[in-house]
Design a protein around this motif. Structure first.
Motif, PDB file in Angstrom:
ATOM      1  N   ASN B 191      -5.717   8.941  -8.862  1.00  0.00           N
ATOM      2  CA  ASN B 191      -4.598   9.894  -9.976  1.00  0.00           C
ATOM      3  C   ASN B 191      -4.606  11.163  -9.300  1.00  0.00           C
ATOM      4  O   ASN B 191      -3.941  12.066  -9.947  1.00  0.00           O
ATOM      5  N   PHE B 192      -4.811  11.342  -8.135  1.00  0.00           N
ATOM      6  CA  PHE B 192      -4.454  12.644  -7.246  1.00  0.00           C
ATOM      7  C   PHE B 192      -2.914  12.890  -7.519  1.00  0.00           C
ATOM      8  O   PHE B 192      -2.223  11.819  -7.389  1.00  0.00           O
ATOM      9  N   ALA B 193      -2.540  14.096  -7.747  1.00  0.00           N
ATOM     10  CA  ALA B 193      -1.222  14.460  -7.837  1.00  0.00           C
ATOM     11  C   ALA B 193      -0.492  14.348  -6.529  1.00  0.00           C
ATOM     12  O   ALA B 193       0.798  14.150  -6.720  1.00  0.00           O
ATOM     13  N   ASP B 194      -1.158  14.381  -5.543  1.00  0.00           N
ATOM     14  CA  ASP B 194      -0.403  14.268  -4.139  1.00  0.00           C
ATOM     15  C   ASP B 194      -0.672  12.981  -3.494  1.00  0.00           C
ATOM     16  O   ASP B 194      -1.621  12.415  -4.030  1.00  0.00           O
ATOM     17  N   GLY B 195       0.181  12.456  -2.996  1.00  0.00           N
ATOM     18  CA  GLY B 195       0.083  11.196  -2.115  1.00  0.00           C
ATOM     19  C   GLY B 195      -1.066  11.104  -1.250  1.00  0.00           C
ATOM     20  O   GLY B 195      -1.146  12.437  -0.478  1.00  0.00           O
ATOM     21  N   LEU B 196      -1.891  10.159  -1.111  1.00  0.00           N
ATOM     22  CA  LEU B 196      -2.842  10.201  -0.043  1.00  0.00           C
ATOM     23  C   LEU B 196      -2.760   8.737   0.786  1.00  0.00           C
ATOM     24  O   LEU B 196      -2.630   7.923  -0.081  1.00  0.00           O
ATOM     25  N   LEU B 197      -2.663   9.014   1.863  1.00  0.00           N
ATOM     26  CA  LEU B 197      -2.772   7.796   2.774  1.00  0.00           C
ATOM     27  C   LEU B 197      -4.058   8.199   3.791  1.00  0.00           C
ATOM     28  O   LEU B 197      -4.311   9.299   4.360  1.00  0.00           O
ATOM     29  N   VAL B 198      -4.981   6.849   4.032  1.00  0.00           N
ATOM     30  CA  VAL B 198      -6.056   6.984   4.930  1.00  0.00           C
ATOM     31  C   VAL B 198      -5.787   6.097   6.018  1.00  0.00           C
ATOM     32  O   VAL B 198      -5.553   4.859   5.804  1.00  0.00           O
ATOM     33  N   PHE B 199      -5.932   6.764   7.358  1.00  0.00           N
ATOM     34  CA  PHE B 199      -5.754   5.513   8.525  1.00  0.00           C
ATOM     35  C   PHE B 199      -7.437   5.600   9.065  1.00  0.00           C
ATOM     36  O   PHE B 199      -8.043   6.380   9.248  1.00  0.00           O
ATOM     37  N   ASP B 200      -7.622   4.262   9.528  1.00  0.00           N
ATOM     38  CA  ASP B 200      -8.933   4.164  10.163  1.00  0.00           C
ATOM     39  C   ASP B 200      -8.988   4.419  11.791  1.00  0.00           C
ATOM     40  O   ASP B 200      -7.873   4.908  12.102  1.00  0.00           O
ATOM     41  N   LYS B 201     -10.137   4.267  12.308  1.00  0.00           N
ATOM     42  CA  LYS B 201     -10.185   4.856  13.676  1.00  0.00           C
ATOM     43  C   LYS B 201      -9.338   3.930  14.709  1.00  0.00           C
ATOM     44  O   LYS B 201      -8.994   4.363  15.738  1.00  0.00           O
ATOM     45  N   GLU B 265       5.819  18.005   1.905  1.00  0.00           N
ATOM     46  CA  GLU B 265       4.861  18.506   2.880  1.00  0.00           C
ATOM     47  C   GLU B 265       3.967  17.676   3.252  1.00  0.00           C
ATOM     48  O   GLU B 265       2.985  17.377   2.463  1.00  0.00           O
ATOM     49  N   LEU B 266       3.685  17.526   4.627  1.00  0.00           N
ATOM     50  CA  LEU B 266       2.681  16.466   4.983  1.00  0.00           C
ATOM     51  C   LEU B 266       1.922  17.100   5.784  1.00  0.00           C
ATOM     52  O   LEU B 266       1.860  17.848   6.790  1.00  0.00           O
ATOM     53  N   SER B 267       0.321  16.792   5.274  1.00  0.00           N
ATOM     54  CA  SER B 267      -0.713  17.450   5.987  1.00  0.00           C
ATOM     55  C   SER B 267      -1.579  16.245   6.653  1.00  0.00           C
ATOM     56  O   SER B 267      -1.784  15.518   5.907  1.00  0.00           O
ATOM     57  N   ILE B 268      -1.837  16.220   7.868  1.00  0.00           N
ATOM     58  CA  ILE B 268      -2.872  15.249   8.126  1.00  0.00           C
ATOM     59  C   ILE B 268      -3.989  16.036   8.708  1.00  0.00           C
ATOM     60  O   ILE B 268      -3.959  17.112   9.520  1.00  0.00           O
ATOM     61  N   VAL B 269      -4.981  15.503   8.213  1.00  0.00           N
ATOM     62  CA  VAL B 269      -6.537  15.879   8.550  1.00  0.00           C
ATOM     63  C   VAL B 269      -7.321  14.992   9.096  1.00  0.00           C
ATOM     64  O   VAL B 269      -7.418  13.888   8.637  1.00  0.00           O
ATOM     65  N   PRO B 270      -7.959  15.178  10.317  1.00  0.00           N
ATOM     66  CA  PRO B 270      -8.902  14.414  11.084  1.00  0.00           C
ATOM     67  C   PRO B 270     -10.074  14.242  10.202  1.00  0.00           C
ATOM     68  O   PRO B 270     -10.531  15.102   9.782  1.00  0.00           O
ATOM     69  N   ILE B 271     -10.500  13.063  10.072  1.00  0.00           N
ATOM     70  CA  ILE B 271     -11.753  12.677   9.447  1.00  0.00           C
ATOM     71  C   ILE B 271     -12.669  12.355  10.431  1.00  0.00           C
ATOM     72  O   ILE B 271     -12.677  11.437  11.309  1.00  0.00           O
ATOM     73  N   GLU B 272     -13.855  13.388  10.269  1.00  0.00           N
ATOM     74  CA  GLU B 272     -14.846  13.224  11.326  1.00  0.00           C
ATOM     75  C   GLU B 272     -16.280  13.058  10.750  1.00  0.00           C
ATOM     76  O   GLU B 272     -16.511  13.590   9.600  1.00  0.00           O
ATOM     77  N   ARG B 273     -17.079  12.278  11.624  1.00  0.00           N
ATOM     78  CA  ARG B 273     -18.432  12.061  11.013  1.00  0.00           C
ATOM     79  C   ARG B 273     -19.250  12.422  12.173  1.00  0.00           C
ATOM     80  O   ARG B 273     -19.390  11.868  13.260  1.00  0.00           O
ATOM     81  N   GLY B 274     -19.995  13.747  11.944  1.00  0.00           N
ATOM     82  CA  GLY B 274     -20.467  14.505  13.297  1.00  0.00           C
ATOM     83  C   GLY B 274     -19.565  14.824  14.325  1.00  0.00           C
ATOM     84  O   GLY B 274     -18.288  15.362  13.810  1.00  0.00           O
ATOM     85  N   GLU B 276     -17.698  12.527  15.879  1.00  0.00           N
ATOM     86  CA  GLU B 276     -16.997  11.277  16.109  1.00  0.00           C
ATOM     87  C   GLU B 276     -15.862  11.230  15.050  1.00  0.00           C
ATOM     88  O   GLU B 276     -15.965  11.351  13.943  1.00  0.00           O
ATOM     89  N   LYS B 277     -14.438  10.859  15.554  1.00  0.00           N
ATOM     90  CA  LYS B 277     -13.313  10.781  14.708  1.00  0.00           C
ATOM     91  C   LYS B 277     -13.402   9.476  14.200  1.00  0.00           C
ATOM     92  O   LYS B 277     -13.327   8.515  15.053  1.00  0.00           O
ATOM     93  N   ILE B 278     -13.225   9.323  12.956  1.00  0.00           N
ATOM     94  CA  ILE B 278     -13.131   7.953  12.246  1.00  0.00           C
ATOM     95  C   ILE B 278     -11.809   7.726  11.652  1.00  0.00           C
ATOM     96  O   ILE B 278     -11.726   6.498  11.136  1.00  0.00           O
ATOM     97  N   GLY B 279     -10.874   8.573  11.751  1.00  0.00           N
ATOM     98  CA  GLY B 279      -9.899   8.313  11.045  1.00  0.00           C
ATOM     99  C   GLY B 279      -9.025   9.655  10.620  1.00  0.00           C
ATOM    100  O   GLY B 279      -9.290  10.660  10.977  1.00  0.00           O
ATOM    101  N   ASN B 280      -7.683   9.311  10.096  1.00  0.00           N
ATOM    102  CA  ASN B 280      -7.080  10.433   9.565  1.00  0.00           C
ATOM    103  C   ASN B 280      -6.549  10.363   8.216  1.00  0.00           C
ATOM    104  O   ASN B 280      -6.346   9.301   7.567  1.00  0.00           O
TER     105      ASN B 280
END
Lengths: 122, 532
Positions: B191-201, B265-274, B276-280
């Motif tokens: 239900n987030f007001a902004d669109g969300l897309l998640v890419f894996d590694k 407006e597109l924001s891309i945030v790297p998802i990190e675990r420790g 290691e980058k695990i996606g965007n």
């Protein structure tokens, strides 16, 4: 004699500039809206264009756009004379090839003349 | 004597008996490793061996001739055993209690062998008795120990079971909590007001929410698990192909014209675990409305400027040409009157400019265009513009040049010019005749400081706090001059702060004011500045 095309819809500004420019020795042609202005640019191939922005039919930006698309016309120096002057407008005009932008309340006819001379000489 | 006779008689009988049983003689009898006794068909003890005597502590005389059952607690059982042995030829019984002469209970196992004649008549019984009391007691001890051990083990197991159950309960609870959290997170994402897309590694789509589906006009099953290359085949994603292909190391933001009436407006945030980058994570914010409002505001300012300035520029230009004699000579009186009209018009223009500047500052559109400037010539030329005015007002206008060379600064020259104009105009306008206005420059490694000091009317103490607010004018200056927009210092403050600088003042009423403002000298610009 160098030809200047004045594209402007405000009568008093036309009168004053025409007087000042002819007194100095330029040949002045007039257009009272953007559409006529663009046609006249093609027809008379002036040495310089003095261009207002907000005008009936076509505005100053459309004239600039029309001129920028034509290889020959894009070489003609254009000085914009406007009552507005927001940075976005200045940027847009610059991108479309305008040489200068004068806010009318900040300049007087003598200063406009000086800018013209700077561009094309007397 | 009688006893001896009986024993003798029994011994005799026993000898006869052993003959019957064909069992070894007394010597061998005693040699056998277990307790032995011989019983006649009526269950009367006929003979015993030495081990029997050791075990039972009875003298032979005490038991020979007695009923076998008499030395056991369960008489009936012994009789039954003898009957059973008589029938089957032998019988075995375990754990019977024998009562010793000392009245002690002794656990014994009994093996009974019946001896029969040719016709099957019972001749007697041969009993082998083994003392098992030690074994029994040992077994009992072992049993007891075992029971204790089993008890302890059972208790331990019970405790482990309880602990396991507790753990299970905790796990269940934790799982439920996780599930709840997951549902909550999912609900938030969905239900987030902004669109969300998640890419894996592997750069494959692993999640898309409703808003993103709507923005890209796509259903999640169509794009889930798709790679970026597969994704950009969809027309709605094609404007983003270059952005998606970028290697994203930190937060990346860009405005994209997606299609007619849709700017995002597109924001891309790297998802990190420790480390290691695990996606965007891609956040898609619809800015169409903001952009439209921005455009409308810009158009409004443009139109207002045009409408307000058009008559003023016509008046300005006309008066200027008349004043300069372009349309004929003027009398002195005419010239003076027209000059005053021209000056009033200029004030009107300046007021309109202030209003438009405020609109732009408040819109956040006052684009900061820094250029590198040589400090002294820049300020000197600005101050020179006010020399005439100062002279006319009989004021001393002084520029104190600093010693040494001032580093170049990065400023929006037009805007700093506006700051100086506002401060200088105030100083000149509100300083009485024969006063003084002094401008000085100072600098250190960090900043350039500009100081404008006057001997003017000053700011009333109770109004000092409001001086930089919009439309504010000091009570004393309103009495002096009714004109003035009250915007100059507000604009100056905004411009100085947009440069990262500070503005402040000291003032004493009727003695004068000193206004200061600073412009940072940024070390990182030094290399850049060297090129100029």
């Amino acid at each position: 004699m160098k030809k200047i095309l004045l594209i402007e819809d405000e009568e008093i500004i036309i009168n004053l500039l025409e007087k000042k420019l002819t007194q100095t020795g330029y040949e002045v042609s007039l257009a009272r809206n953007g559409e006529d202005g663009l046609n006249l640019v093609r027809k008379i191939n002036p040495d310089l264009v003095l261009l207002d922005v907000i005008m009936p039919k076509k505005g100053g930006f459309e004239v600039l756009e029309g001129m920028s698309k034509d290889e020959e016309l894009s070489k003609i120096p254009v000085i914009v004379i406007s009552n507005s002057g927001q940075p976005v407008e200045l940027d847009k005009a610059k991108k479309l090839g305008a040489k200068d932008w004068l806010i009318k309340t900040e300049f007087d006819p003598n200063e406009v003349l000086a800018k013209v001379v700077k561009q094309i000489g007397e | 004597m009688v006893e001896e006779k009986i024993i003798k008689k029994n011994r005799q009988k026993s000898k006869e008996f052993s003959g019957f049983f064909q069992i070894p003689n007394e010597g061998l009898f005693n040699f056998l490793p277990s307790a032995i006794c011989v019983v006649d068909p009526a269950g009367i003890i006929v003979t015993t061996n030495q081990i029997f005597q050791n075990l039972t502590t009875y003298n032979p005389s005490e038991v020979i001739g007695q009923k076998l059952g008499a030395i056991f607690t369960d008489n009936k059982k012994i009789n039954n055993l003898l009957v059973a042995a008589g029938k089957k030829g032998m019988a075995v019984a375990r754990n019977l209690d024998l009562i010793s002469q000392k009245k002690e209970k002794i656990s014994v196992d009994i093996f009974i062998l019946a001896r029969k004649d040719k016709n099957g008549n019972i001749l007697g019984y041969f009993l082998s008795i083994s003392n098992v009391s030690e074994i029994v007691s040992e077994i009992k001890t072992i049993k007891k120990e075992l029971q204790i051990k089993i008890g302890a083990k059972t208790k331990e197991l019970e405790e482990s079971r309880a602990a396991l159950l507790n753990i299970l309960e905790d796990v269940e609870e934790a799982w439920q909590k996780t599930e709840e959290e997951r549902n909550k997170t999912e609900a938030i994402i969905t239900n987030f007001a902004d669109g969300l897309l998640v890419f894996d590694k592997d750069d494959k789509v692993s999640l898309i929410n409703h808003r993103a589906e709507k923005i890209f006009n796509i259903k999640s099953p169509e794009i889930l698990r798709k790679t970026i290359s597969e994704l950009i085949v969809f027309p709605s994603f094609s404007p983003l192909s270059d952005i998606f292909r970028k290697e994203i190391a930190e937060v990346f933001r860009k405005e994209v014209f997606l299609k007619e009436n849709l700017i995002i407006e597109l924001s891309i945030v790297p998802i990190e675990r420790g480390e290691e980058k695990i996606g965007n994570l891609v956040i898609i914010h619809d800015v169409t409305r903001e952009k439209m409002i921005e455009r409308m505001k810009s158009e409004f300012v443009s139109i207002s400027a045009h409408q307000l300035r058009t008559p003023l520029s016509a008046i300005k230009w006309t008066l200027k040409m008349i004043l300069e004699g372009d349309v004929g000579q003027l009398t002195r009186e005419q010239k003076e009157l027209l000059q005053k009209t021209y000056d009033s018009n200029e004030r009107m223009i300046s007021l309109i400019n202030d209003l438009l500047d405020v609109t732009r500052i408040e819109e956040g559109k006052d684009i900061y265009k820094p250029v590198v400037k040589e400090v002294i010539p820049f300020f000197e030329s600005l101050i020179n513009l006010y020399k005439e005015e100062a002279k006319r007002r009989k004021l001393k206008l002084e520029f104190r040049r600093p010693d040494g060379k001032i580093p170049k600064v990065l400023i929006d020259a037009e805007k700093i010019k506006l700051v100086m104009q506002n401060l200088l105009e105030n100083a000149i306008r509100y300083t009485p005749e024969s006063g003084r206005v002094t401008i000085s420059l100072g600098y250190d490694k960090k900043e350039l400081e500009v100081q404008i000091q006057d001997t003017g009317v000053g700011v009333p103490a109770n109004q000092k706090e409001r001086i930089f607010t919009k439309f504010f004018r000091g009570a004393n200056v309103i009495r002096m001059e009714t004109e003035g927009s009250g915007l100059g210092l507000f604009i100056a403050k905004n411009i100085v702060e947009a440069h990262g600088g500070r503005i402040w003042f000291e003032s004493e009423e009727n003695k004068g004011s000193t206004f200061h403002f600073t412009i940072p000298i940024k070390m990182e610009f030094e290399e850049f500045l060297k090129e100029f």
